[in-house]
Write a protein that holds these residues in place. Structure first.
Motif, mmCIF file in Angstrom:
data_model
loop_
_atom_site.group_PDB
_atom_site.id
_atom_site.type_symbol
_atom_site.label_atom_id
_atom_site.label_comp_id
_atom_site.label_asym_id
_atom_site.label_seq_id
_atom_site.Cartn_x
_atom_site.Cartn_y
_atom_site.Cartn_z
ATOM 1 N N LYS A 30 1.004 -1.305 -0.015
ATOM 2 C CA LYS A 30 -0.093 -0.017 0.048
ATOM 3 C C LYS A 30 0.952 1.234 0.135
ATOM 4 C CE LYS A 30 -3.753 2.480 2.217
ATOM 5 N NZ LYS A 30 -4.704 2.530 3.280
ATOM 6 N N GLN A 31 2.126 1.145 0.781
ATOM 7 C CA GLN A 31 2.755 2.337 0.898
ATOM 8 C C GLN A 31 3.626 2.774 -0.663
ATOM 9 O OE1 GLN A 31 2.891 4.694 3.319
ATOM 10 N NE2 GLN A 31 1.584 3.254 4.241
ATOM 11 N N SER A 32 3.809 1.612 -1.256
ATOM 12 C CA SER A 32 4.403 1.775 -2.718
ATOM 13 C C SER A 32 3.282 2.281 -3.350
ATOM 14 C CB SER A 32 4.778 0.405 -3.109
ATOM 15 O OG SER A 32 5.790 -0.351 -2.056
ATOM 16 N N TRP A 33 2.237 1.903 -3.481
ATOM 17 C CA TRP A 33 1.007 2.479 -4.321
ATOM 18 C C TRP A 33 0.934 3.966 -3.890
ATOM 19 C CZ3 TRP A 33 -3.979 3.868 -2.329
ATOM 20 C CH2 TRP A 33 -4.925 4.226 -3.444
ATOM 21 N N ILE A 39 4.370 10.170 -7.121
ATOM 22 C CA ILE A 39 5.308 10.408 -8.157
ATOM 23 C C ILE A 39 4.710 10.614 -9.558
ATOM 24 C CG2 ILE A 39 7.117 8.987 -9.735
ATOM 25 C CD1 ILE A 39 7.998 7.735 -7.226
ATOM 26 N N ARG A 40 3.627 10.028 -9.730
ATOM 27 C CA ARG A 40 2.586 10.142 -11.074
ATOM 28 C C ARG A 40 2.209 11.586 -11.139
ATOM 29 N NH1 ARG A 40 -2.790 11.085 -11.725
ATOM 30 N NH2 ARG A 40 -3.013 9.497 -10.093
ATOM 31 N N ILE A 41 1.568 12.268 -10.031
ATOM 32 C CA ILE A 41 1.137 13.260 -9.932
ATOM 33 C C ILE A 41 2.357 14.561 -10.217
ATOM 34 C CG2 ILE A 41 0.112 15.118 -8.320
ATOM 35 C CD1 ILE A 41 -1.396 12.880 -7.144
ATOM 36 N N THR A 42 3.447 14.256 -9.425
ATOM 37 C CA THR A 42 4.570 15.021 -9.833
ATOM 38 C C THR A 42 4.871 15.188 -11.527
ATOM 39 O OG1 THR A 42 5.423 14.834 -7.916
ATOM 40 C CG2 THR A 42 7.011 15.843 -9.297
ATOM 41 N N LEU A 78 1.582 3.777 -15.065
ATOM 42 C CA LEU A 78 1.682 2.327 -15.235
ATOM 43 C C LEU A 78 2.370 1.992 -13.910
ATOM 44 C CD1 LEU A 78 2.451 1.781 -18.893
ATOM 45 C CD2 LEU A 78 0.259 1.430 -18.005
ATOM 46 N N ASP A 79 3.121 2.474 -13.342
ATOM 47 C CA ASP A 79 3.780 2.111 -11.937
ATOM 48 C C ASP A 79 2.967 2.068 -10.821
ATOM 49 O OD1 ASP A 79 6.251 1.779 -13.287
ATOM 50 O OD2 ASP A 79 7.167 3.740 -12.504
ATOM 51 N N GLU A 80 1.995 3.296 -11.099
ATOM 52 C CA GLU A 80 0.797 3.354 -9.919
ATOM 53 C C GLU A 80 0.050 2.288 -10.200
ATOM 54 O OE1 GLU A 80 -1.149 7.076 -10.335
ATOM 55 O OE2 GLU A 80 -2.157 6.738 -8.519
ATOM 56 N N ALA A 81 -0.499 1.988 -11.397
ATOM 57 C CA ALA A 81 -1.489 0.882 -11.531
ATOM 58 C C ALA A 81 -0.979 -0.339 -11.245
ATOM 59 C CB ALA A 81 -1.822 0.873 -12.982
ATOM 60 N N GLU A 82 0.408 -0.636 -11.404
ATOM 61 C CA GLU A 82 1.058 -1.725 -10.987
ATOM 62 C C GLU A 82 1.086 -2.162 -9.589
ATOM 63 O OE1 GLU A 82 4.488 -2.539 -13.237
ATOM 64 O OE2 GLU A 82 5.095 -4.426 -12.123
ATOM 65 N N TRP A 87 -0.850 -4.434 -4.482
ATOM 66 C CA TRP A 87 -1.348 -4.124 -3.104
ATOM 67 C C TRP A 87 -2.765 -5.085 -2.936
ATOM 68 C CZ3 TRP A 87 -5.034 0.277 -1.704
ATOM 69 C CH2 TRP A 87 -5.355 0.241 -0.508
ATOM 70 N N LYS A 88 -3.425 -4.815 -3.966
ATOM 71 C CA LYS A 88 -4.759 -5.769 -3.850
ATOM 72 C C LYS A 88 -4.499 -7.042 -3.795
ATOM 73 C CE LYS A 88 -6.564 -2.664 -3.092
ATOM 74 N NZ LYS A 88 -7.385 -2.364 -1.782
ATOM 75 N N LYS A 89 -3.549 -7.438 -4.613
ATOM 76 C CA LYS A 89 -3.216 -9.094 -4.609
ATOM 77 C C LYS A 89 -2.832 -9.233 -3.299
ATOM 78 C CE LYS A 89 -0.290 -12.489 -6.823
ATOM 79 N NZ LYS A 89 1.058 -12.774 -7.093
ATOM 80 N N ALA A 90 -1.883 -8.691 -2.586
ATOM 81 C CA ALA A 90 -1.375 -9.171 -1.325
ATOM 82 C C ALA A 90 -2.556 -9.000 -0.024
ATOM 83 C CB ALA A 90 -0.121 -8.037 -0.890
#
Lengths: 260, 83
Positions: A30-33, A39-42, A78-82, A87-90
């Motif tokens: 979750k923290q990674s997401w 990062i994506r917003i920036t 794409l990084d964010e989606a991944e 996270w959802k999987k975990a």
């Protein structure tokens, strides 16, 4: 003897590491997401600025900046989606309260969409012109939602399931406390609190049902992310109702205990 | 003869003392036994007192667990690519 201790120490260390890793997986994911989202917003802000710069001064350098920043923001998306899918999987793997069928659906959808992300990454890396950047960006708007929609719908179903379980638990507690309270002589205050709890539980149940309906509309074509957000809102409200109910149950419990 | 009587007297006295000690011991044991028997009675009384206390059918821990589970749950939204 020394060898035995060494083997035991190694096994213990491995078990500890495995335990620590599995315990932290969903939280870390979750923290990674969340970090990927920032990062994506920036990157998005930088891309928009590059577009403005190019609109103001159409130099080849500014055009290249648009291409480069577009590639960066698309890669970050794409990084964010991944990260979200991981996270959802975990989360589904860890949450044993969720039925196996829903967990399996989430795992399958995550695997399918992680594979799609790899394909999209190749398209992003192939962008060379501003026109291509615009085309891929438009394509990504739809593809991005496609990546998330199935898992979002199943995640909503899992949350609603857990919410219903908690409603049932709260209702059971309320019934048990009421059964006890009805045997007491001076029970007016207790019954009043249990009545409030019962009403809150009933409202929570109804809101979870509405949330379930919203999650079923997390499909394409449509507005799946908005429907997902709507479902979440109803679950948040249901959670507040259940917290209020729990408060009344706890007060009723204290009153019952203090009767003797 | 006198010596024999004295010895017999000692033996009898010793026997009486021992017998007395035995009875005393038994009494003491009985006394302890009564205390031991009383203890369970008290425990039963305590037990009855506990049983008499109202059992709400739910524990405080269960109620607290429900609260913490609810408070820990988060429902995170998803943003679109352009948000």
């Amino acid at each position: 003897m020394k060898k035995t201790w060494l083997v035991v120490a190694v096994i213990a260390s491995l078990l500890f590491q495995a335990g620590a890793a599995s315990a932290a997986t969903a939280g870390e994911a979750k923290q990674s997401w969340l970090a990927a989202g920032k990062i994506r917003i920036t990157a998005d802000t930088t891309y928009r600025q590059a577009q403005l710069d190019y609109a103001a001064d159409k130099t080849p350098e500014n055009e290249q900046k648009v291409v480069d920043t577009a590639k960066t923001v698309l890669g970050a998306a794409l990084d964010e989606a991944e990260a979200w899918l991981n996270w959802k999987k975990a989360e589904s793997e860890e949450d044993t309260a969720v039925p196996e069928s829903i967990r399996q659906n989430i795992a399958n959808d995550v695997a399918k969409n992680l594979a799609k992300i790899n394909g999209l990454r190749e398209e992003v890396s192939g962008i060379e012109t501003r026109l291509e950047a615009g085309t891929v960006f438009l394509k990504m708007l739809g593809a991005y939602v496609e990546l998330l929609v199935d898992v979002a719908r199943n995640t909503g179903a899992a949350w609603a399931y857990v919410g219903n379980q908690r409603v049932q638990l709260a209702a059971d507690y309320e019934a048990k406390l009421r059964e006890t309270a009805e045997k007491l002589n001076d029970n007016a205050e207790i019954i009043a609190k249990l009545d409030i709890a019962k009403a809150e539980i009933s409202v929570a149940k109804s809101k979870i049902k509405t949330a379930e309906a919203a999650y079923k509309k997390v499909v394409l074509p449509g507005t799946p992310l908005i429907k997902f957000s709507e479902g979440n809102n109803y679950l948040r409200q249901a959670r507040e109702n259940l917290i209020n109910a729990q408060l009344q149950l706890a007060r009723a419990f204290d009153l019952i205990i203090s009767e003797k | 003869m006198k010596k024999q009587i004295i010895i017999t007297g000692f033996i009898l006295a010793a026997g009486l003392i021992l017998a007395g000690a035995g009875c005393g011991g038994q009494n003491a044991e009985q006394g302890t036994g009564q205390k031991e028997e009383q203890a369970p009675v008290n425990q039963v009384e305590n037990g009855e007192t506990t049983t008499d206390k109202i059992n709400p059918g739910v524990t405080k821990e269960e109620l607290n667990k429900l609260k913490s589970d609810l408070e820990e749950t988060e429902y995170d939204d998803l943003n679109a690519l352009t948000k």
